[in-house]
Design an enzyme around this catalytic site. Structure first.
Site, PDB file in Angstrom:
ATOM      1  N   GLU A   1     -11.131  30.779  -6.658  1.00  0.00           N
ATOM      2  CA  GLU A   1      -9.940  31.166  -7.419  1.00  0.00           C
ATOM      3  C   GLU A   1      -8.759  30.490  -6.760  1.00  0.00           C
ATOM      4  OE1 GLU A   1      -9.737  35.442  -6.952  1.00  0.00           O
ATOM      5  OE2 GLU A   1     -10.334  35.806  -9.016  1.00  0.00           O
ATOM      6  N   ILE A   2      -7.841  29.982  -7.549  1.00  0.00           N
ATOM      7  CA  ILE A   2      -6.539  29.603  -7.006  1.00  0.00           C
ATOM      8  C   ILE A   2      -5.531  30.359  -7.854  1.00  0.00           C
ATOM      9  CG2 ILE A   2      -4.928  27.748  -6.454  1.00  0.00           C
ATOM     10  CD1 ILE A   2      -7.216  25.791  -6.407  1.00  0.00           C
TER      11      ILE A   2
END
Ligand code: GTP
Ligand code: NAG
Ligand code: NAG
Ligand code: NAG
Ligand code: NAG
Ligand code: NAG
Ligand code: NAG
Length: 537
Positions: free
Chosen positions: A372-373
Site C-alpha cells: 500500500e502507498i
C-alpha cells in the site's frame, strides 16, 4: 512393437472417409485444416474489449501511470519542482523473520530507495533484538526507527469479551479450516493494520507510508518518487494487486458495514464504493436516494426492487404486478390467470442472493494491503476511524477473521472517489503466491547505481522485451510458478478497469419503473381487453 493391424488403422479410417463423406463434409474438413493452424500462427495476444489484460493500454483521464517507462532519476531529483515527501516505509514483523526482512529491504533498496532514501519504521509486539537492528542498519543508509507496539494497541479489548471466549471462537475457525483462522496472532495483525497502525506515535510523524512485508520482491526499477507523484496528482491511496477475499473469513463484514452506514445516514459514499459492491436496485424509484442507498423506502415499488435481481427479470416481474393489480381491481373479467398469479406470488419468497443486504452485496474484492502507498490522513478521517471502532465493537476481528485488506477497501470506499486511488501498474511486485509484473515500456534507460550496497541482487539481471503498452522500467519478470494477476481470475481488476473507463459518481438504477409500467400496461390492455374496434362490432 505394435501389431501390424494397428499400423494399418489410419489407412482404414482414410479409406472409410473417402467412400462415405459427402463433398460438403470434405469442404468443411479442408477449411478446418487450413484455418485452425493459420489462426494459431497469426494470433496476437488476446484483447478482450471491456476486459483488462496485460498487453493493453489502461490509462484514462482518471488514472494513468505517472511516467512512461524509465526516467532519468538524477535529473528528476535535481528538478526544482521536486520535493521529497514526508514519508516512510512501514513493516510489522518479528525477530525470527530477519532473513525474510533482509530479502525485502534489499529488493526495495536496489530497485528504488538507493536513490530516494526514505526511512523505515519497523513495528513489533515484542522488542526487536540488537542483532535485528544492527543487521538492518548495515544494509541501508536510510534512517530506521524501531518500535515496540503498546500491548493496549496490540491485544483485543478485554472489556469486549473474556479471553476464553476469544480463544474458543478462534479455535472454532481453525476447526472450520478458515485460512489462518486459528492463529490468534494473525487476527491481531489484521486488527492492528485495520485500525491501529496509523495511531502509532512514530508513524504519526509522517504524512505518507509505503507498507512492505518480509519476503516481498520487486521486479522493476522505480525511477521516480511515487509519494511525490501521488501528491502531484492528488492521489491518496495506491495499490498494485486487487483480488477477491475468501468468503469464509468475512461472512458478516458487509452486513456490519451496512449497519454502520445506517447509523450514519449523513455519510455520502465515495465513488470507490461502486468498485466493491453490487447493487441490485434495478428500478429507478423517484425516492431512491443514491447517495446513501441505506435509507429504507418501504413502498410497493421498493418491494419490486427486492424481488428483481437481474436485468432479464425486470419486464416479467413488472408485468406480473400489472396482472395482479388488474385482478385485484376487476376480478376475472379480463384476466383468467390473475388468481394463479396471486397464488404464485403469495407462495414465492424474496429470492435469496448469498450476501445481499438492503439490495447490496459485497463482491469480496479488495486492494491487497500487504502493498500500500497512502496518506495516513485518510484513516484519521472520523468516518474511517469510527468505522474501525464500530467493527471492533462487533467483535469481528476475533469472532471472524476480518482481514485488514477488505476493511481498508470498504472503509476507504466510504470516503474516497475512484480518482483518489492510483493503480501502480508499473510496479512489479510479489508476495506469497501472487504477483503483478508489467511489460517494459519502450522508454528504457541504463541502470546507474547510487552506492548500491545490494548490487549482488542485480547479478545476471536481464531486462524483458518492451511492448507498446508496457509501463515498466527495467523489469525482469519471472515467468515460472506465478501468473500475472491482470490475466488470471482478473474479476476485481476488471471491475477497476471498467469503472475507470466509465466513471460514475453514484450508480443509478438503469430501469425507469414509471416508463416500463406505462408501456406494459398498454400491452396488457391489448392482450386482455376488447379493443375499441371489437366493441364497435
Ligand atoms: N510482530 C509481529 N508481526 C506479525 C505477527 N503476525 C503477523 N505479523 C507480521 O504481519 C505481516 C503479515 O503476516 P503474515 O503471517 O506474513 O501474513 P501474510 O502471509 O502476509 O498473509 P496473506 O498476505 O493474507 O497471505 C508480516 O509482516 C508478519 O511478519 C505477530 O504476531 N507479531
Ligand atoms: C555490519 O557491517 C560491518 C562491516 O561490513 C560488519 O563488520 C558487521 O559484522 C556487520 N554487522 C552485522 C550485525 O551484520
Ligand atoms: C487475558 O486476561 C488477563 C486478565 O484479565 C489479562 O491480563 C490478559 O492481558 C488478557 N489477554 C489478552 C490476550 O487479552
Ligand atoms: C510530517 O508529517 C507529520 C504528520 O502530519 C507532521 O507532524 C510533521 O511535522 C511533518 N514533518 C515535516 C518535516 O514536515
Ligand atoms: C490537484 O488539486 C489541486 C487543488 O485542488 C488542483 O489545483 C490541481 O489541478 C490538481 N491536480 C491534478 C493533477 O488534478
Ligand atoms: C454523522 O452523524 C454522526 C451521528 O450523528 C456524527 O457522529 C458524525 O460526526 C457525522 N459525520 C459527518 C461526516 O458529518
Ligand atoms: C421516468 O420516466 C418518467 C416518464 O417518462 C419521467 O417523468 C421520470 O422523470 C423518469 N424518472 C427518472 C428517475 O428518470
Amino acid at each position: 512393437m505394435l501389431p501390424k493391424r494397428y499400423l494399418l488403422l489410419p489407412l482404414k479410417v482414410f479409406q472409410h472417409m473417402l467412400e462415405n463423406f459427402s463433398p460438403i463434409t470434405w469442404i468443411l474438413i479442408t477449411t478446418f485444416i487450413i484455418t485452425v493452424p493459420t489462426l494459431i500462427l497469426t494470433s496476437q495476444p488476446e484483447i478482450n474489449i471491456g476486459l483488462l489484460n496485460s498487453y493493453q493500454d489502461t490509462n484514462t483521464k482518471i488514472d494513468k501511470t505517472f511516467t512512461n517507462g524509465c526516467i532519468d532519476t538524477t535529473l528528476y531529483l535535481n528538478n526544482e519542482k521536486y520535493v521529497k515527501q514526508n514519508a516512510t516505509f512501514i513493516m510489522l514483523t518479528r525477530n525470527n523473520e530477519l532473513n525474510e526482512v533482509i530479502e525485502s529491504i534489499k529488493s526495495i533498496e536496489t530497485h528504488f530507495n538507493q536513490w530516494f532514501q526514505y526511512p523505515y519504521v519497523f513495528l513489533n509486539d515484542e522488542p526487536f533484538t540488537d542483532l535485528f537492528k544492527q543487521t538492518l542498519q548495515n544494509i541501508t543508509d536510510s534512517n530506521i526507527f524501531f518500535d515496540t507496539i503498546d500491548p493496549i494497541d496490540w491485544n483485543f479489548n478485554n472489556e469486549v469479551s473474556s479471553n476464553q471466549t476469544i480463544k474458543t471462537n478462534i479455535n472454532l475457525q481453525g476447526d472450520r479450516g478458515i485460512l489462518y483462522g486459528d492463529m490468534e496472532s494473525y487476527h491481531k495483525m489484521c486488527r492492528y493494520y485495520s485500525g491501529k497502525f496509523y495511531k502509532n506515535k512514530i508513524v504519526q510523524n509522517f504524512d505518507w507510508y509505503w507498507r512492505i512485508e518480509p519476503s516481498v520482491k520487486f521486479f522493476c526499477d522505480i525511477s521516480y518518487d511515487p509519494f511525490f507523484e501521488m501528491s502531484n496528482f492528488n492521489k491518496s491511496y495506491a495499490f498494485t494487486i486487487m483480488i477477491p477475499e475468501l468468503y469464509s473469513t468475512v461472512p458478516n463484514l458487509f452486513r456490519t458495514t451496512l449497519s454502520y452506514l445506517k447509523l450514519n445516514p449523513n455519510i455520502s459514499l465515495g465513488s470507490l464504493w461502486n468498485v466493491f459492491t453490487n447493487d441490485y436496485n434495478k428500478l429507478d424509484l423517484d425516492n431512491y436516494d443514491n447517495k446513501n442507498p441505506l435509507i429504507e423506502i418501504d413502498t410497493n415499488s421498493n418491494y419490486l426492487n427486492k424481488i428483481v435481481n437481474y436485468d432479464e427479470e425486470v419486464y416479467d416481474k413488472i408485468y406480473e404486478k400489472i396482472e395482479i393489480d388488474s385482478f385485484l381491481r376487476e376480478g376475472y373479467q379480463y384476466n383468467d390467470d390473475g388468481l394463479k398469479k396471486i397464488i404464485k406470488k403469495a407462495r414465492s419468497k424474496i429470492p435469496l442472493i448469498d450476501d445481499k443486504f438492503n439490495n447490496l452485496e459485497y463482491n469480496l474484492c479488495h486492494f491487497w494491503s500487504n502493498f500500500e502507498i497512502a496518506k495516513l490522513s485518510i484513516y484519521q478521517d472520523p468516518i474511517y476511524d469510527n468505522y474501525f471502532n464500530y467493527l471492533e465493537d462487533q467483535g469481528g476481528f476475533w469472532k471472524e477473521r476480518w482481514g485488514d485488506a477488505p476493511v481498508h477497501s470498504l472503509g476507504l470506499s466510504m470516503i474516497l472517489d475512484i480518482d483518489d486511488v492510483h493503480y501502480f501498474r508499473d510496479i512489479g511486485y510479489r508476495h506469497d503466491t501472487l504477483q503483478h509484473c508489467p511489460k517494459n515500456h519502450p522508454n528504457q534507460l541504463p541502470y546507474i547505481s547510487n552506492n548500491d550496497k545490494n548490487w549482488n541482487e542485480r547479478k545476471g539481471i536481464k531486462y524483458d522485451n518492451v511492448y507498446a503498452y508496457g509501463t515498466g522500467c527495467r523489469c525482469e519478470c519471472p515467468t515460472k510458478l506465478r501468473r500475472e494477476t491482470e490475466d488470471n481470475n482478473a474479476f476485481c481488476i476488471n471491475k477497476w478497469y471498467d469503472l475507470t473507463h466509465n466513471p460514475i459518481k453514484h450508480r443509478k438504477p438503469q430501469f425507469n419503473l414509471t416508463e416500463i409500467t406505462n408501456k406494459l400496461e398498454k400491452d396488457f390492455q391489448r392482450n386482455h381487453k376488447p379493443s375499441n374496434d371489437d366493441q364497435s362490432i
